[in-house]
Structures are given as C-alpha cells and as structure tokens.
Scaffold this motif. Structure first.
Motif, PDB file in Angstrom:
ATOM      1  N   GLU A   1      27.244  41.317  34.669  1.00 15.74           N
ATOM      2  CA  GLU A   1      28.847  41.851  34.775  1.00 15.74           C
ATOM      3  C   GLU A   1      29.265  42.128  33.399  1.00 15.74           C
ATOM      4  O   GLU A   1      29.245  41.263  32.377  1.00 15.74           O
ATOM      5  CB  GLU A   1      29.486  40.587  35.089  1.00 15.74           C
ATOM      6  N   GLU A   2      29.816  43.262  33.317  1.00 18.24           N
ATOM      7  CA  GLU A   2      30.362  43.891  32.012  1.00 18.24           C
ATOM      8  C   GLU A   2      31.716  43.387  31.777  1.00 18.24           C
ATOM      9  O   GLU A   2      32.543  44.136  31.870  1.00 18.24           O
ATOM     10  CB  GLU A   2      30.124  45.303  31.952  1.00 18.24           C
TER      11      GLU A   2
ATOM     12  N   SER B   1      39.657  47.622  34.807  1.00 13.04           N
ATOM     13  CA  SER B   1      39.566  47.877  36.358  1.00 13.04           C
ATOM     14  C   SER B   1      38.688  47.094  36.874  1.00 13.04           C
ATOM     15  O   SER B   1      38.778  46.415  38.001  1.00 13.04           O
ATOM     16  CB  SER B   1      39.325  49.446  36.727  1.00 13.04           C
ATOM     17  N   LYS B   2      37.206  47.059  36.238  1.00 13.94           N
ATOM     18  CA  LYS B   2      36.033  46.260  36.841  1.00 13.94           C
ATOM     19  C   LYS B   2      36.768  44.651  36.631  1.00 13.94           C
ATOM     20  O   LYS B   2      36.407  44.034  37.489  1.00 13.94           O
ATOM     21  CB  LYS B   2      35.025  46.532  35.848  1.00 13.94           C
TER      22      LYS B   2
ATOM     23  N   LYS C   1      38.957  43.923  39.622  1.00 15.73           N
ATOM     24  CA  LYS C   1      38.105  43.853  40.816  1.00 15.73           C
ATOM     25  C   LYS C   1      37.110  42.772  40.717  1.00 15.73           C
ATOM     26  O   LYS C   1      36.809  42.083  42.071  1.00 15.73           O
ATOM     27  CB  LYS C   1      37.460  45.233  41.075  1.00 15.73           C
ATOM     28  N   ASN C   2      36.596  42.268  39.729  1.00 18.87           N
ATOM     29  CA  ASN C   2      35.826  41.052  39.704  1.00 18.87           C
ATOM     30  C   ASN C   2      36.770  39.688  40.064  1.00 18.87           C
ATOM     31  O   ASN C   2      36.309  39.001  40.811  1.00 18.87           O
ATOM     32  CB  ASN C   2      35.349  40.976  38.316  1.00 18.87           C
TER      33      ASN C   2
ATOM     34  N   THR D   1      38.398  51.435  32.198  1.00 20.61           N
ATOM     35  CA  THR D   1      37.388  51.163  33.130  1.00 20.61           C
ATOM     36  C   THR D   1      37.067  49.770  33.421  1.00 20.61           C
ATOM     37  O   THR D   1      36.727  49.027  34.263  1.00 20.61           O
ATOM     38  CB  THR D   1      36.082  51.926  32.973  1.00 20.61           C
ATOM     39  N   MET D   2      36.855  49.138  31.900  1.00 21.35           N
ATOM     40  CA  MET D   2      36.752  47.869  31.837  1.00 21.35           C
ATOM     41  C   MET D   2      37.670  47.098  32.469  1.00 21.35           C
ATOM     42  O   MET D   2      37.465  45.935  33.188  1.00 21.35           O
ATOM     43  CB  MET D   2      36.413  47.462  30.351  1.00 21.35           C
TER      44      MET D   2
END
Length: 613
Positions: A14-15, A43-44, A47-48, A40-41
C-alpha cells in the motif's frame, strides 16, 4: 495537530506515506510540488479508508471526519483541494459509506462549516455530493434540508446555493414539503433575536416561495404570526408607558440600530425633524402626531428607561421587517404577475391571513398596513378588500366583536386610503346609510323593551364608522350641484334624534369632531343633544332617561334602557380602536406616505384652533 497513524494490518504494498503524528497534519502528507502525485496519493488514501470501513475498521475514516469537522478558522481543517478529492471519491463510492459506521463522515461533510464559502470548484463538488447522497440515500435529505434552512439567517447574497439545493430536491422529492414546513417554523428566529437575523430569515423564506408555490400559504402564515407577536408586544410596551413619558418621547429610534447588522445597509436619509400634526389617534382623540417619537428618555427612572429601550429595539425590528415584507409583496403586484395570476394568489393569501390572523387580534398597531398598502396597488384590489370588510361587518355567522372590529377597519380604511376613488367612497357610505336606515326602521321600538343598550352595539359601530369617514371625506360627499350624496343631511338628522341616541354611545372624540364639521357644513346639528347627554351623565344616570316624551305614560329608568358600566366600558374600548392611526415606524411610514391621508390633509380648516388638548 491532527495526525494519522498507519494501520499495522495494511499490506506492505500500500502506497501510503508514513506520518509523524507530532509534526504533520493529515493534509501535509499529500502536499508537495507535484500536484498530480499528491492528489493521486490522497485519493488512494481515501479509497483505502473506505475499504477499511467495509472491514469495520473506522480509524482512518474517523480521522478524516475529525479533520472535516474542525471550524473554518482552524488551520488543521482539511484543505479545499483535498476536500475536493474526498468529495470526488465519496460521490463515486456513496454506497460504501451507507452504514452506521459511515454516518459520522457524512454528517461531518453535510455540516461542513461555511461550506458556501468554499472555492468555486470545491463548492461545485460539494453540491454534487449532496445531490448524489440525497438521490441515492433519500433519508439524508431531511438532515440536509434542515441545514439549508438553518442557514436562512445569512444575508440573501450568501444563500444562493442553499436555495439551489432546496429548489432541486423540492422538485425531485415534493413529498418532503411536510418536514421542510416544520423546519421553517423550527429555525425562525425568536422575536428577541437580532434585527439582522430576523430580516435575513424572512427574506430567505419569502425567496423560497418563488420556487415553491405550494409552501406559499404556510410561509406567509408563519411570517404573519411572527410579525403579530412583535407588534403586540410592542403595543403592550407602549401601554405600560406613563402618560407623561409618552408625551416626552424624542425621536432617536434609528440611532439605536442593532450593532450586529454588519451586512445591513442603513438608510442614508437624514432624520427628518419631527413633524407635529394633529391627528385622530388610536384612542380617537385629536392630538399632535407622535410619529417617529419612540426613543430613549433621558432623566427618567431606570425602570422607564428599560421599557423605552425595549420599545426602541422592538420598533426597529418591526420597522425593518414590515418595510421588507411590503417591498417583497409589491414585486408580485406588477401588471405581468397580476395578469399571470401570481399577484392575485399573493393578494388572496394575505387577505385570508388578514381575516384569520390580523383582524381577530387585539390590538395590533402596524401589521395591518401590509394589506392597506397591498390593496391600494390596483382599483380592483381595493374593491376586493372593501367587499371583504363589508361581508365580515354584516355577516350573521361572525361574532359581534369581529363584526365591530371589521367596521372599525372599514371606517379607518375609507378615511385613510389615499388611492380610493370617489365612487368607492360613496358606495361604502351608501351601503352604511342604507343598512342603518333599515336598522332604525326595524329595531327602534326595541329601545323601549327590556334589555340594555349594548344590544345595539353593532348599530353604534356602523354609525361611528360613517361619522369617522365623514370627518375625513366630507368634501367628497357633495355632488356637482352642491347636494349631499346619500341625502346625508336628512340621514344624519334622522339618526341623531332616533331613540338609539348614537351621539351618546359612540366614541366621544369622534362624535365631537363629527358634530363640529357637520354643523359647519350644514349637514346636521348635534351639540344640543350632546349637551343633554352630558348633563344626564353628570347626574349619574347610565342610559336614556327620557320620562316624558313618549306618550302619556312616563318611561321608567331601569333595565329597559340601562347599560352596565362594565359592558359599556368594554364596548368603548372596542370603539376606540382605529386600525389605521398614524404609523410611528419611521421607514415604514415613509413607504406609506403616498398611500396615506393625514388628518392635516383632510381636516383643513378643522385643524387645531390653538387651544390646548
């Protein structure tokens, strides 16, 4: 500082950046020069957090919710850019937060402080999220609509998006009008709230009626109830003033405006010097007008100063609200809106509320000017209002008190409404004279029968209204040949010598002025009867005491002609109410000046002769 702790169970792939909880905000982890990368980070990360929520892990979601719930001036609150990202992700994954564990996040989003001040792009995403949320999960519309309506205390230029959202969902979910109606009541500012909040709220609820006609009656009913509450309280405060204080009030009401009206534009007009003119006041007395004379009294007792302060605050609020309301109403009275029927709907709504709310209330002093102003926008509207008053005044299904009150409105309206035509005035006078003539013919013999004179108070109310009209409009009652319309000379002579003796039972001050004008205009002679009535009262006789003039048998003084002091006083109080006495609300009075007849305009040579009142 808000901090984010890494979930130990998160996969190694997971980034998600590792944060120092002591040094970094949640947003800081995703803020760098590479905007695309940070977006982007973030947003991830969102979502996580949603994936974790589905596993009943709420730590990340709660951390986000906590940051969203911070006040707008807190530097740790989520940045507009990251809030945009969050809204995008949540809007596309709305079902993932549709659970008890996702409730806190939704509540924090819809309660986002000062959401309407977000940057344009973020605000658009916020509104889109609200639409997706309430369309997908309709139960949330109740919470959202409550927030929208609670924001109505904001100035109108800050509530455009509140109205956009309300308009959208009222069309989509028309059944929601029921609970929205209850929220309008719930969030209406108390009469003790600031003028700014009251004016803003009323402005916004009236704006709502522009796109939701179905709530128009409920909104106007609510507004009228709240105005009446202020009007009645103000009148009660005025009644508590001692006479000597009432005479000494100066005119600095506008100098005591609300200090919190940062968005209000105060009138730029300089205060006009208090204009003293004779007028028939609410007690029927001819006195100097006390318009604009509600202000602080220096040198009075502390108790009285407090009352006067309350009067000033209430007057300022009432003045601003009535000025606003009448200005808004006139927007519906354009020829186009009247032609389309929208203006007529507004008029009919307010006429109904006049009958159900204003007319039965004792004693409002200012709110009745709404219908006074509205009706004078067109000849046909004046016709309609006059018909309404006549119908109530002579309806057998109405209470005696309401009929008398309506007659008071009828007389006061005909006397004061500047836009009335001569035809309308003559019509009402003709109607009253015809009814009074029939009444005398049909019931005069009842005077000699058992029962008090209060049996005839409807007659006295109608006669007094006609006398009041005559005092203001006598110049219009002669035809081109100089003859009296409705044969008023014969009519008044017949009335004043009737067994009903109306000069005795009508308001004393109105009768005295009527007697003066009637004698000068050669229409009737009243002073000998007035003097006789006064002599009887001085002798302590209540009621008629003629024991010689009717046949050979003396008429005894007793229950046939007496009128108890309590009953008579109650009637006198009612008869002393003149609904369209001069306004004392400065701005609202100025708005009415083209529609209102002052006594100085009507009385002419019958103004003060210099004697002291």
């Amino acid at each position: 500082m808000m901090a984010f702790e890494i979930n130990n169970k998160r996969p190694a792939t997971e980034e998600i950046p590792i944060l120092d909880p002591k040094k970094q905000r949640l947003d800081d982890s995703f803020d760098n020069e590479d905007g695309d990368f940070s977006s982007t980070m973030y947003s991830k990360f969102i979502k996580n957090a949603l994936d974790e929520l589905e596993k009943n892990e709420t730590m990340q979601i709660n951390a986000i919710a906590s940051q969203i719930s911070l006040s707008s001036n807190n530097p740790d609150r989520i940045s507009p850019r990251n809030f945009s990202i969050l809204l995008d992700v949540i809007s596309n994954n709305i079902n993932k937060v549709d659970s008890s564990k996702g409730t806190s996040l939704i509540q924090c989003i819809i309660n986002f402080e000062k959401w309407w001040e977000l940057p344009t792009q973020t605000l658009s995403k916020y509104i889109f999220f609200i639409k997706v949320l309430c369309s997908s999960i309709p139960k949330w519309w109740q919470d959202v609509s409550m927030i929208m309506i609670s924001g109505f205390i904001l100035p109108e230029d800050r509530t455009s998006f509140h109205h956009d959202i309300l308009r959208y969902f009222l069309r989509m979910i028309p059944s929601s009008m029921g609970f929205i109606d209850s929220y309008l009541v719930k969030f209406f500012p108390n009469k003790n709230d600031s003028k700014k909040n009251l004016v803003n709220y009323i402005t916004n609820v009236l704006r709502l009626t522009n796109y939701c006609q179905e709530l128009k009656f409920q909104v106007w009913s609510l507004v009228m109830e709240r105005i009446i509450s202020i009007d009645v309280e103000l009148q009660n405060e005025l009644d508590e003033l001692d006479d000597d204080i009432d005479d000494d009030i100066d005119d600095d009401i506008d100098d005591n405006d609300d200090s919190d009206s940062d968005s209000d534009s105060d009138s730029d007009n300089e205060d006009e010097k208090s204009k003293k003119t004779e007028d028939i006041d609410m007690n029927g007395t001819l006195k100097e007008d006390e318009d604009e004379d509600l202000a602080g009294i220096e040198g009075e007792e502390e108790y009285n100063v407090e009352i006067t302060q309350g009067i000033k605050e209430l007057s300022t609020k009432l003045d601003a609200i009535l000025s606003l309301v009448s200005a808004e109403i006139i927007k519906d009275m354009t020829p186009e809106k009247i032609e389309s029927g929208e203006g007529i709907t507004t008029f009919n709504t307010l006429t109904t509320l006049f009958k159900t709310h204003i007319l039965p209330t004792y004693y409002t002093r200012s709110i009745q000017y709404i219908i006074f102003h509205l009706s004078q926008q067109q000849l046909e509207l004046m016709d309609s209002f006059l018909v309404t008053l006549i119908d109530i005044s002579f309806s057998t299904s109405e209470t005696s008190e309401k009929r008398i009150k309506s007659l008071q409105y009828l007389g006061s309206y005909i006397a004061r409404a500047k836009k009335l035509s001569r035809t309308q005035i003559i019509f009402v006078a003709s109607y009253l004279t015809s009814w009074l003539n029939r009444y005398v013919i049909e019931r005069e013999e009842e005077v000699d029968q058992p029962g008090g004179m209060d049996r005839f108070k409807h007659f006295y109310a109608a006669f007094q209204s006609l006398c009041y009209i005559f005092c203001f409009r006598y110049k219009l009652f002669r035809d081109v040949d100089g003859n009296w319309e409705c044969e008023l000379d014969k009519f008044f002579t017949r009335m004043v010598i009737s067994k009903f003796n109306p000069l005795k039972y009508c308001n004393e001050n109105v009768i005295l002025m009527f007697a003066r004008i009637a004698q000068e205009e050669d229409v009737a002679y009243c002073f000998s009867i007035i003097e006789k009535n006064n002599n009887e009262l001085l002798r302590g006789i209540i009621g008629k005491s003629d024991t010689t003039s009717r046949g050979t048998t003396p008429q005894p003084i007793g229950p046939t002609t007496t009128w108890s002091l309590a009953t008579r006083q109650q009637f006198i109080d009612l008869q002393s109410y003149f609904p369209y006495d001069p306004l004392f609300l400065k701005n609202y009075k100025n708005m009415m000046k083209d529609y209102y007849i002052e006594w100085s305009e009507a009385g002419g040579e019958y103004e003060s002769d210099g004697s002291e009142e």
